[in-house]
Motif scaffolding. Structure first.
Motif, PDB file in Angstrom:
ATOM      1  N   SER A 280       0.903  -1.175  -0.041  1.00 49.39           N
ATOM      2  CA  SER A 280      -0.008   0.100  -0.014  1.00 49.39           C
ATOM      3  C   SER A 280       0.829   1.329   0.001  1.00 49.39           C
ATOM      4  CB  SER A 280      -0.879   0.014   1.395  1.00 49.39           C
ATOM      5  OG  SER A 280      -0.734   1.112   2.224  1.00 49.39           O
ATOM      6  N   PHE A 281       2.236   0.913   0.427  1.00 51.62           N
ATOM      7  CA  PHE A 281       3.145   2.037   0.234  1.00 51.62           C
ATOM      8  C   PHE A 281       2.702   3.207   0.822  1.00 51.62           C
ATOM      9  CE2 PHE A 281       4.811  -0.675  -2.941  1.00 51.62           C
ATOM     10  CZ  PHE A 281       5.793  -1.137  -1.994  1.00 51.62           C
ATOM     11  N   GLY A 282       1.998   3.398   2.313  1.00 53.06           N
ATOM     12  CA  GLY A 282       1.565   4.347   2.774  1.00 53.06           C
ATOM     13  C   GLY A 282       0.268   5.247   2.097  1.00 53.06           C
ATOM     14  N   GLY A 283      -0.355   4.347   1.473  1.00 53.84           N
ATOM     15  CA  GLY A 283      -1.642   5.076   0.800  1.00 53.84           C
ATOM     16  C   GLY A 283      -1.236   5.343  -0.731  1.00 53.84           C
ATOM     17  N   LEU A 284      -0.240   5.057  -1.328  1.00 51.66           N
ATOM     18  CA  LEU A 284       0.064   5.233  -2.729  1.00 51.66           C
ATOM     19  C   LEU A 284      -0.840   4.230  -3.515  1.00 51.66           C
ATOM     20  CD1 LEU A 284       2.060   6.437  -4.861  1.00 51.66           C
ATOM     21  CD2 LEU A 284       3.530   4.403  -4.613  1.00 51.66           C
ATOM     22  N   ALA A 285      -1.086   3.082  -3.186  1.00 52.26           N
ATOM     23  CA  ALA A 285      -1.817   2.159  -3.902  1.00 52.26           C
ATOM     24  C   ALA A 285      -3.199   2.753  -4.116  1.00 52.26           C
ATOM     25  CB  ALA A 285      -2.027   0.795  -3.149  1.00 52.26           C
ATOM     26  N   ALA A 286      -3.895   3.278  -3.082  1.00 47.31           N
ATOM     27  CA  ALA A 286      -5.317   3.919  -3.178  1.00 47.31           C
ATOM     28  C   ALA A 286      -5.165   5.299  -4.062  1.00 47.31           C
ATOM     29  CB  ALA A 286      -5.991   4.230  -1.825  1.00 47.31           C
ATOM     30  N   LEU A 287      -4.068   5.949  -3.707  1.00 43.92           N
ATOM     31  CA  LEU A 287      -4.000   7.236  -4.591  1.00 43.92           C
ATOM     32  C   LEU A 287      -3.965   6.915  -5.900  1.00 43.92           C
ATOM     33  CD1 LEU A 287      -3.534  10.169  -4.891  1.00 43.92           C
ATOM     34  CD2 LEU A 287      -1.164   9.805  -4.580  1.00 43.92           C
ATOM     35  N   LEU A 288      -3.006   6.004  -6.416  1.00 40.94           N
ATOM     36  CA  LEU A 288      -2.911   5.666  -8.049  1.00 40.94           C
ATOM     37  C   LEU A 288      -4.198   5.090  -8.283  1.00 40.94           C
ATOM     38  CD1 LEU A 288       0.787   4.264  -8.248  1.00 40.94           C
ATOM     39  CD2 LEU A 288      -0.279   6.505  -8.510  1.00 40.94           C
ATOM     40  N   SER A 289      -4.979   4.104  -7.647  1.00 38.37           N
ATOM     41  CA  SER A 289      -6.146   3.816  -7.715  1.00 38.37           C
ATOM     42  C   SER A 289      -7.166   4.686  -8.290  1.00 38.37           C
ATOM     43  CB  SER A 289      -6.604   2.635  -6.820  1.00 38.37           C
ATOM     44  OG  SER A 289      -7.886   2.052  -7.047  1.00 38.37           O
ATOM     45  N   MET A 290      -7.461   5.762  -7.468  1.00 38.51           N
ATOM     46  CA  MET A 290      -8.525   6.820  -7.608  1.00 38.51           C
ATOM     47  C   MET A 290      -7.991   7.647  -8.870  1.00 38.51           C
ATOM     48  SD  MET A 290      -8.876   7.524  -3.745  1.00 38.51           S
ATOM     49  CE  MET A 290     -10.027   6.595  -2.349  1.00 38.51           C
ATOM     50  N   LEU A 291      -7.044   7.999  -9.062  1.00 37.21           N
ATOM     51  CA  LEU A 291      -6.436   8.703  -9.903  1.00 37.21           C
ATOM     52  C   LEU A 291      -6.579   7.950 -11.219  1.00 37.21           C
ATOM     53  CD1 LEU A 291      -2.911  10.101  -8.713  1.00 37.21           C
ATOM     54  CD2 LEU A 291      -5.011  11.448  -9.375  1.00 37.21           C
ATOM     55  N   ASN A 292      -6.453   6.628 -11.574  1.00 38.62           N
ATOM     56  CA  ASN A 292      -6.747   6.017 -12.462  1.00 38.62           C
ATOM     57  C   ASN A 292      -8.147   5.203 -12.665  1.00 38.62           C
ATOM     58  OD1 ASN A 292      -4.088   5.455 -14.081  1.00 38.62           O
ATOM     59  ND2 ASN A 292      -3.708   5.637 -12.056  1.00 38.62           N
ATOM     60  N   SER A 293      -9.246   5.789 -12.115  1.00 36.98           N
ATOM     61  CA  SER A 293     -10.446   5.378 -12.134  1.00 36.98           C
ATOM     62  C   SER A 293     -10.860   5.301 -13.477  1.00 36.98           C
ATOM     63  CB  SER A 293     -11.383   6.184 -11.098  1.00 36.98           C
ATOM     64  OG  SER A 293     -12.724   5.561 -11.144  1.00 36.98           O
ATOM     65  N   CYS A 294     -11.920   4.236 -13.766  1.00 33.04           N
ATOM     66  CA  CYS A 294     -12.393   3.978 -15.028  1.00 33.04           C
ATOM     67  C   CYS A 294     -13.756   4.842 -14.897  1.00 33.04           C
ATOM     68  CB  CYS A 294     -12.667   2.680 -15.335  1.00 33.04           C
ATOM     69  SG  CYS A 294     -13.539   1.690 -13.999  1.00 33.04           S
ATOM     70  N   ALA A 295     -14.189   5.149 -13.712  1.00 32.18           N
ATOM     71  CA  ALA A 295     -15.423   6.119 -13.755  1.00 32.18           C
ATOM     72  C   ALA A 295     -15.132   7.554 -13.982  1.00 32.18           C
ATOM     73  CB  ALA A 295     -15.952   6.017 -12.433  1.00 32.18           C
ATOM     74  N   ALA A 296     -15.410   8.139 -14.724  1.00 28.13           N
ATOM     75  CA  ALA A 296     -14.821   9.429 -15.454  1.00 28.13           C
ATOM     76  C   ALA A 296     -15.257  10.673 -14.435  1.00 28.13           C
ATOM     77  CB  ALA A 296     -15.411   9.825 -16.786  1.00 28.13           C
ATOM     78  N   GLY A 297     -14.317  11.518 -14.324  1.00 27.40           N
ATOM     79  CA  GLY A 297     -14.382  12.491 -13.578  1.00 27.40           C
ATOM     80  C   GLY A 297     -14.741  12.640 -11.992  1.00 27.40           C
ATOM     81  N   ILE A 298     -13.933  11.847 -11.537  1.00 27.76           N
ATOM     82  CA  ILE A 298     -13.602  11.839  -9.967  1.00 27.76           C
ATOM     83  C   ILE A 298     -12.385  12.736  -9.684  1.00 27.76           C
ATOM     84  CG2 ILE A 298     -12.555  10.249  -8.081  1.00 27.76           C
ATOM     85  CD1 ILE A 298     -14.376   8.060  -9.364  1.00 27.76           C
ATOM     86  N   ALA A 299     -12.599  13.383  -8.623  1.00 32.41           N
ATOM     87  CA  ALA A 299     -11.699  14.484  -8.242  1.00 32.41           C
ATOM     88  C   ALA A 299     -10.988  13.755  -7.010  1.00 32.41           C
ATOM     89  CB  ALA A 299     -12.523  15.686  -7.413  1.00 32.41           C
ATOM     90  N   VAL A 300      -9.733  13.803  -7.130  1.00 32.09           N
ATOM     91  CA  VAL A 300      -8.527  12.991  -6.045  1.00 32.09           C
ATOM     92  C   VAL A 300      -7.817  14.188  -5.244  1.00 32.09           C
ATOM     93  CG1 VAL A 300      -6.993  11.680  -5.668  1.00 32.09           C
ATOM     94  CG2 VAL A 300      -8.490  11.191  -7.644  1.00 32.09           C
ATOM     95  N   VAL A 301      -7.942  14.079  -4.058  1.00 28.56           N
ATOM     96  CA  VAL A 301      -7.081  14.850  -3.364  1.00 28.56           C
ATOM     97  C   VAL A 301      -5.975  14.049  -2.381  1.00 28.56           C
ATOM     98  CG1 VAL A 301      -8.896  16.330  -2.636  1.00 28.56           C
ATOM     99  CG2 VAL A 301      -8.501  14.341  -1.139  1.00 28.56           C
ATOM    100  N   ASN A 302      -4.975  14.519  -1.874  1.00 34.06           N
ATOM    101  CA  ASN A 302      -4.041  14.131  -1.206  1.00 34.06           C
ATOM    102  C   ASN A 302      -4.422  13.055  -0.221  1.00 34.06           C
ATOM    103  OD1 ASN A 302      -1.295  13.364  -0.589  1.00 34.06           O
ATOM    104  ND2 ASN A 302      -0.853  15.349   0.778  1.00 34.06           N
ATOM    105  N   ILE A 303      -3.488  11.860  -0.128  1.00 30.68           N
ATOM    106  CA  ILE A 303      -3.632  10.759   0.854  1.00 30.68           C
ATOM    107  C   ILE A 303      -4.074  11.262   2.245  1.00 30.68           C
ATOM    108  CG2 ILE A 303      -2.386   9.019   1.966  1.00 30.68           C
ATOM    109  CD1 ILE A 303      -0.672   8.889  -0.891  1.00 30.68           C
ATOM    110  N   ASP A 304      -4.959  10.961   2.898  1.00 31.45           N
ATOM    111  CA  ASP A 304      -5.333  11.238   4.398  1.00 31.45           C
ATOM    112  C   ASP A 304      -5.672  12.926   4.314  1.00 31.45           C
ATOM    113  OD1 ASP A 304      -4.879   8.764   5.450  1.00 31.45           O
ATOM    114  OD2 ASP A 304      -2.752   9.345   5.986  1.00 31.45           O
ATOM    115  N   ASN A 305      -6.117  13.436   2.869  1.00 30.07           N
ATOM    116  CA  ASN A 305      -6.422  14.849   3.177  1.00 30.07           C
ATOM    117  C   ASN A 305      -8.064  15.088   3.281  1.00 30.07           C
ATOM    118  OD1 ASN A 305      -6.417  17.546   2.968  1.00 30.07           O
ATOM    119  ND2 ASN A 305      -5.632  17.581   0.942  1.00 30.07           N
ATOM    120  N   GLY A 306      -8.329  14.612   4.596  1.00 28.85           N
ATOM    121  CA  GLY A 306      -9.864  14.812   4.820  1.00 28.85           C
ATOM    122  C   GLY A 306     -10.196  16.247   4.478  1.00 28.85           C
ATOM    123  N   PHE A 307      -9.323  17.172   5.275  1.00 28.31           N
ATOM    124  CA  PHE A 307      -9.759  18.522   5.284  1.00 28.31           C
ATOM    125  C   PHE A 307      -9.944  19.126   3.841  1.00 28.31           C
ATOM    126  CE2 PHE A 307      -7.508  22.651   4.268  1.00 28.31           C
ATOM    127  CZ  PHE A 307      -8.280  23.407   4.610  1.00 28.31           C
ATOM    128  N   GLY A 308      -9.149  18.801   2.746  1.00 29.96           N
ATOM    129  CA  GLY A 308      -9.074  19.123   1.395  1.00 29.96           C
ATOM    130  C   GLY A 308     -10.455  18.772   0.828  1.00 29.96           C
TER     131      GLY A 308
END
Ligand SMILES: Nc1ncnc2c1ncn2[C@@H]1O[C@H](COP(=O)(O)O)[C@@H](O)[C@H]1O
Ligand SMILES: Nc1ncnc2c1ncn2[C@@H]1O[C@H](COP(=O)(O)O)[C@@H](O)[C@H]1O
Ligand SMILES: Nc1ncnc2c1ncn2[C@@H]1O[C@H](COP(=O)(O)O)[C@@H](O)[C@H]1O
Ligand SMILES: Nc1ncnc2c1ncn2[C@@H]1O[C@H](COP(=O)(O)O)[C@@H](O)[C@H]1O
Ligand SMILES: [Mg+2]
Ligand SMILES: [Mg+2]
Ligand SMILES: [Mg+2]
Ligand SMILES: [Mg+2]
Ligand SMILES: [Mg+2]
Ligand SMILES: [Mg+2]
Ligand SMILES: [Mg+2]
Ligand SMILES: [Mg+2]
Lengths: 215, 215, 215, 215, 215, 215, 215, 215
Positions: free
Chosen positions: H175-203
């Motif tokens: 998971s490398f500190g959240g990298l796996a989830a981050l890359l997963s979300m950036l490459n989502s096949c569902a179009a138009g997802i907004a991604v923020v930084n790992i653990d960035n609930g505030f953003g």
């Protein structure tokens, strides 16, 4: 003056400066080899294209080309070779042969007896165990492997010889251009394995030669 | 039975199995060293904590601890040492000494004469050039360096000796735990440098010993 | 309107906006250089292909092409040059020359005296030591090196001059497109080295020019 | 002898060898600073813990500790300072101050006038634009920023001054210990920015000092 | 309501939802296990601290703790086990045992016969060859290895059994927290090896159980 | 002799050695397949170019080429197939089909019934839910997906079947050649998913075949 | 059947399934667009080559090609557009225009008013400040930038609008294919920036459209 | 003066500057919040330790602490909330709740109605499908997930709402500190997802608030 040849290297290192052809123009390679040929018996140029060879051949008539290994060699006076002390070059697969040959030819031009055992990867471990005697007779071992590079660990555990591991870029996907094999070899549980850069057959051949000629 | 000791290793490799203490419990380390001590004159355990040493000492009275190098050693019968052929261990900085000592003590317990030259990093190149004679007399060179690891390239260009480069995790930021030094050493323009894992003083000492004892 | 030229830059920065040709169409490069040529004496376009140059030449007749460095320049009025204060551009190998030339030509068109010393990599340290006097006379040093980039550390330790280190992508395997040299330079044990992006000869030339023209 | 002090450095580089305390024992730091104090007026030790300071203080009574910056300094004779030519140290956030202070104190002990402007990150660009005059008066700029490090690019575009960018490890998640800011600064669209290692305030201060003292 | 227990999982997957304790508070783990215990015979919680176990034990009296494997289990009714079809869990080193135990206990609680062979790394290949018969009798193989993870490739080449490879984070330096072993296993030259996440003994045990119970 | 064919593999592994064509010359592939064809009924060569196929066809007349999957097959005697126990190969998108076909054809030539369901990515989850019955009937599941690879997790949660996940290099930008899908699958919250290398359809087909033929 | 078109998507998502052409054969793209054209007024295909467009055009006569953006569109019935609420697409450089256009055309075909401001990178901040009014009038902002991607942070700090940041692969060396810009944007000190994949103009346009059409 | 508060931000951005506590001393946080409290009704400080809260509480009596979310808030005058338009915060697992709460509390203090649905990861897809109605009623969706982050893709495909994906560092190994989830979300096949930084609930909370308050 685009190249400051290190003519002192033959004395300091026992072999002339080796030309790294990648990133050089054909004209530069031609000129460098020509100049080296004025002072040295043996010349080696690595990562050379066929086109570079043709240009070199035009000015240094006795240059030879090792296509698979992408090496240009000039060898005017065979160095004396101690055929009892040989370097064994092993490869895990057939696809690793170009790098293995770069190592083997490098060691040969530097005056070493070299034997080759190719395609003995660990997925069919009996092929490797069949070579046990040869491994025990060798003086230095070069292990060339791509993919997961496990061959180095198994060979490293078989005898107390210097083992030089060469990761190759053979593989795909998570091999990341040879990174998998490189990391594997660096982390080998067999103690005391020497690792060189990915696809660096030349470096392995050079190191093996230095070790093999120690007395 | 949590450990299958490789008692055959002394014969095959010339030295008993070396214990890697990291990830083991204190009890496991204690038991393994105790069992090894029944069959071997010389024992080496790496990455050992002080607590592990205390537990080992309780059952193997002649065990010693090298605090900086984090090694436990048992040495009941000094192997014969050829003091003419020595291994030179060099470090770039004072902070690299723990890894350098791991290499040096490993080579010593395996029966080699070892000399040390520490803190000769390339930012003050004269300090290194001052050691030229010692470098030429040495049989095998171990170069330990963190940060950018440039020392290996400079030493590698100075003599045709086997150079074993040990990157260390000394540094910060873009050193990425020793990655910078590791990559630097793998890509050295000085041909034929042997690289081992980051902070792997043990592996370097073992490899140097094998090479140093070739005849 | 695909480009908002920063015509104010000549005043703010002392030199017109420099065109980064990569990723632009030939037509875009042609149009941008043409527009810049209406307002500026000196123009620089980097990472330009020969095809781009031909298109530019058709509309700006006095444009010149530096093939190795992949630069297009227009220079209508030589800026005054203080030939006492020179920038010394050094390269570790012959293969690094294209990047070194990008730095050198950039510094020249910005009005600096530039000297070049190529192929002085650390594997033959005497070649570098031979240049000691020139290094001491220089005002600013640019060090261009691929593979392990160790040259920057050694030069950085030799004199208290600003040293600008340019890692190049020359190398293979674990050089990872110049990452090894980049990390090496960032982690240099020689304090106070300025690092720019991999293969960024332009940036180095620009920075050297700014520093060289300080009074 | 665990440290070969480079006493020649004061002459060669204009400042005594700077001690890198990380990875050294308290005793080593104490001994090194004590020895340096015999020959030098000004001493700097970086990445020093409070415990190291206490040990140093016991043997070098006039040593001082800069807690935020983790520096030990000894300054027996203030070097002459040209207060017209000042170095401006800017930080993007309050959290970057420790690194900014390392840069500032380093530059001060090396004989430079230093001014500080902290917490002017680009998310509130007016705070930065308010400092325009100071930026134009400065001789050298040091920009310290974590997270995405964008401050360096904006400052770099504002004036033709040498800009030294220091990425910090402030951030989390995909900042990867400062990698985001480092890459950002290396890829700056503002030409000619000098980058140093992550958190390397010392290196930035040293480089700024060298540039600031050029004539 | 902080947890939506997937009570349907027992029907859909043949085993209740397994609790992943990392990142949960002690109170959350306690509450989740308590609720699961109302509906299920067998419960498994992974990566549980001793403190979590104590809290669980207070509300689910028959909970057990496997310290090395960091598992909490509740097993009220032993599932029927086919002792002829066993899963063989192998580890390369003693340090890999905690992960191996996580796999073994997981497979056991899911109703499988499990055998263990630990410390048979490839550096002493005879130790592995000694286990040839057991390997041939096993129905599914789990291979747990850190460092370079070569064991998976050698075992994978020995028999046409499903081999589940579990890389561990055992190692240091360029092992990068298990990355070396992971890449090694993914690139295995032995075809058809199943890889799970680094240190994921649980996943391996679960997968082995599913395969082992196919008919 | 460039290849040591592992003729024993048919007995040990139930299928002849599979030829990995990448990195081999056309002549090498031709010779290897020809030699294998003397001893085996079924042959498989992966990552084969059309040119390689033409050369093979010239010497092994009944060789066939699967263009999308880049496979050469020879199948002289269909193995008996249990059509009740089928392997279901699913792909997330149309672009993933080449890898899915590599898996499917591999499983077929090894004697398995294979069904295909392509283009059922999770962004339109109803397409997947429509296949629920087929998923429940299948014996082994192969899930092929690029981009974020989420399909594996959803399928993994639907039934207690062995799920073999194959990440593909389909994607761009932060997919990093399939790394995103690979990490995603390794970290799946659905327990017990088997992962193979990026684009390794062959490995998935082989593993599925081994599992599918267990009794 | 190689594609399971998600015809339900128009209802669920307000726009037909968008075709991702990369990794598909020309025939597959042709067939998919043809089938979609039977049910939908508006069609979008991304990452389409000119050759794919020609094939599509042959069967869907009113298809159009946006060369720079590599998009195929079919638009039979213009959706009603609220021209008061516009999306502003900004690019840092001219080289980023292809990605910016992918975003702009995507948003247009989905029924939005779009305005473009290109080449306003932060190295000449006045160019950006000149656009302040337009930024304040816009409803949603798309910021497209390569290299260090700093534009997103500066724009993000200027107004409380949704800012969608698109990193591009424009750059070289340590830009690592857009990684530098991506990390920069993810770590932006301007709160609340939405990031999409490197070069994903399509995703940005889609997200902007959804937000812009909220009431 | 260590902090230049951006008092203009309330006007420009609709909310006062948010304090990022990480890397600041307790005294700095205390002083900054105190100064902000003089001018603002609502204050938010993120990544605050309990110790920081205690110090703040001493000077700003109505400060509150959200322990799980590590937030300090001051809220003197509730902003008007449109309870019809709500933000739905979803988490994949229980372990992701701290980040989800950071997002939720941020959105609340900025004047939004927030609903929470936790522990609906895709491995039990029915849990998610059960929430279909709520998803359709929500105005903006925040999806918080660690491990492989697949939840974002599935939710993204369910409705044409703005989806803000927050990868978390929950996981281990690759998971490398959240990298796996981050890359997963950036490459989502569902179009138009907004991604923020790992653990960035505030953003995520901030972005959701901006979108939710658009008219
Ligand atoms: N914080 C620092 N970052 C980088 N290099 C440093 C730092 N402090 C001191 N140095 C350099 O490290 C070298 C001293 O290393 P050592 O001999 O291990 O004390 C000197 O060349 C210094 O210029
Ligand atoms: N294939 C190779 N890999 C690594 N280093 C090499 C290789 N070939 C030559 N070299 C080294 O590269 C240096 C020559 O670089 P250059 O001056 O650019 O020709 C010499 O020091 C050689 O030892
Ligand atoms: N350029 C693009 N980048 C990311 N996703 C895309 C792109 N173009 C289309 N898509 C998505 O890819 C999916 C279609 O994939 P496929 O079934 O392979 O055509 C749809 O869900 C689209 O929303
Ligand atoms: N050690 C583990 N590694 C990976 N996944 C796990 C582990 N333990 C439990 N799981 C999975 O994590 C999910 C539970 O996550 P949570 O809802 O956060 O408890 C279940 O689907 C389990 O299958
Ligand atoms: Mg083979
Ligand atoms: Mg020192
Ligand atoms: Mg050279
Ligand atoms: Mg601030
Ligand atoms: Mg062992
Ligand atoms: Mg599709
Ligand atoms: Mg521009
Ligand atoms: Mg759960």
């Amino acid at each position: 003056e685009f190249a400051k040849l290190d003519h002192h290297r033959l004395i300091r290192q026992g072999f002339a400066e080796v030309v790294f052809c990648q990133g050089k123009t054909v004209e530069q390679v031609q000129a460098i080899v020509q100049r080296l040929a004025e002072y040295n018996h043996s010349i080696l140029a690595t990562r050379a294209s066929k086109e570079m060879y043709t240009a070199v051949k035009a000015v240094v008539a006795d240059a030879e080309y090792h296509e698979l290994a992408r090496l240009i060699t000039v060898e005017r006076q065979k160095p004396p070779v101690d055929s009892e002390r040989f370097i064994l070059v092993m490869s895990a697969g057939t696809s690793d042969i170009p790098v293995a040959e770069e190592a083997a030819v490098t060691a040969e031009i530097m005056g070493n007896e070299v034997r080759r055992v190719y395609d003995v990867g660990v997925a069919g471990i009996h092929r490797l165990l069949d070579q046990r005697q040869l491994i025990e007779q060798a003086n230095v071992l070069i292990v060339v492997a791509g993919m997961e590079g496990a061959l180095a660990s198994v060979v490293g555990g078989m005898a107390a010889k210097p083992v030089i591991a060469v990761p190759t870029s053979i593989g795909y996907g998570a091999s990341f251009g040879g990174l998998a094999a490189l990391l594997s070899m660096l982390n080998s549980c067999a103690a005391g394995i020497a690792v060189v850069n990915i696809d660096n057959g030349f470096g392995a051949g050079r190191l093996a030669s230095i070790i093999n000629q120690m007395r």
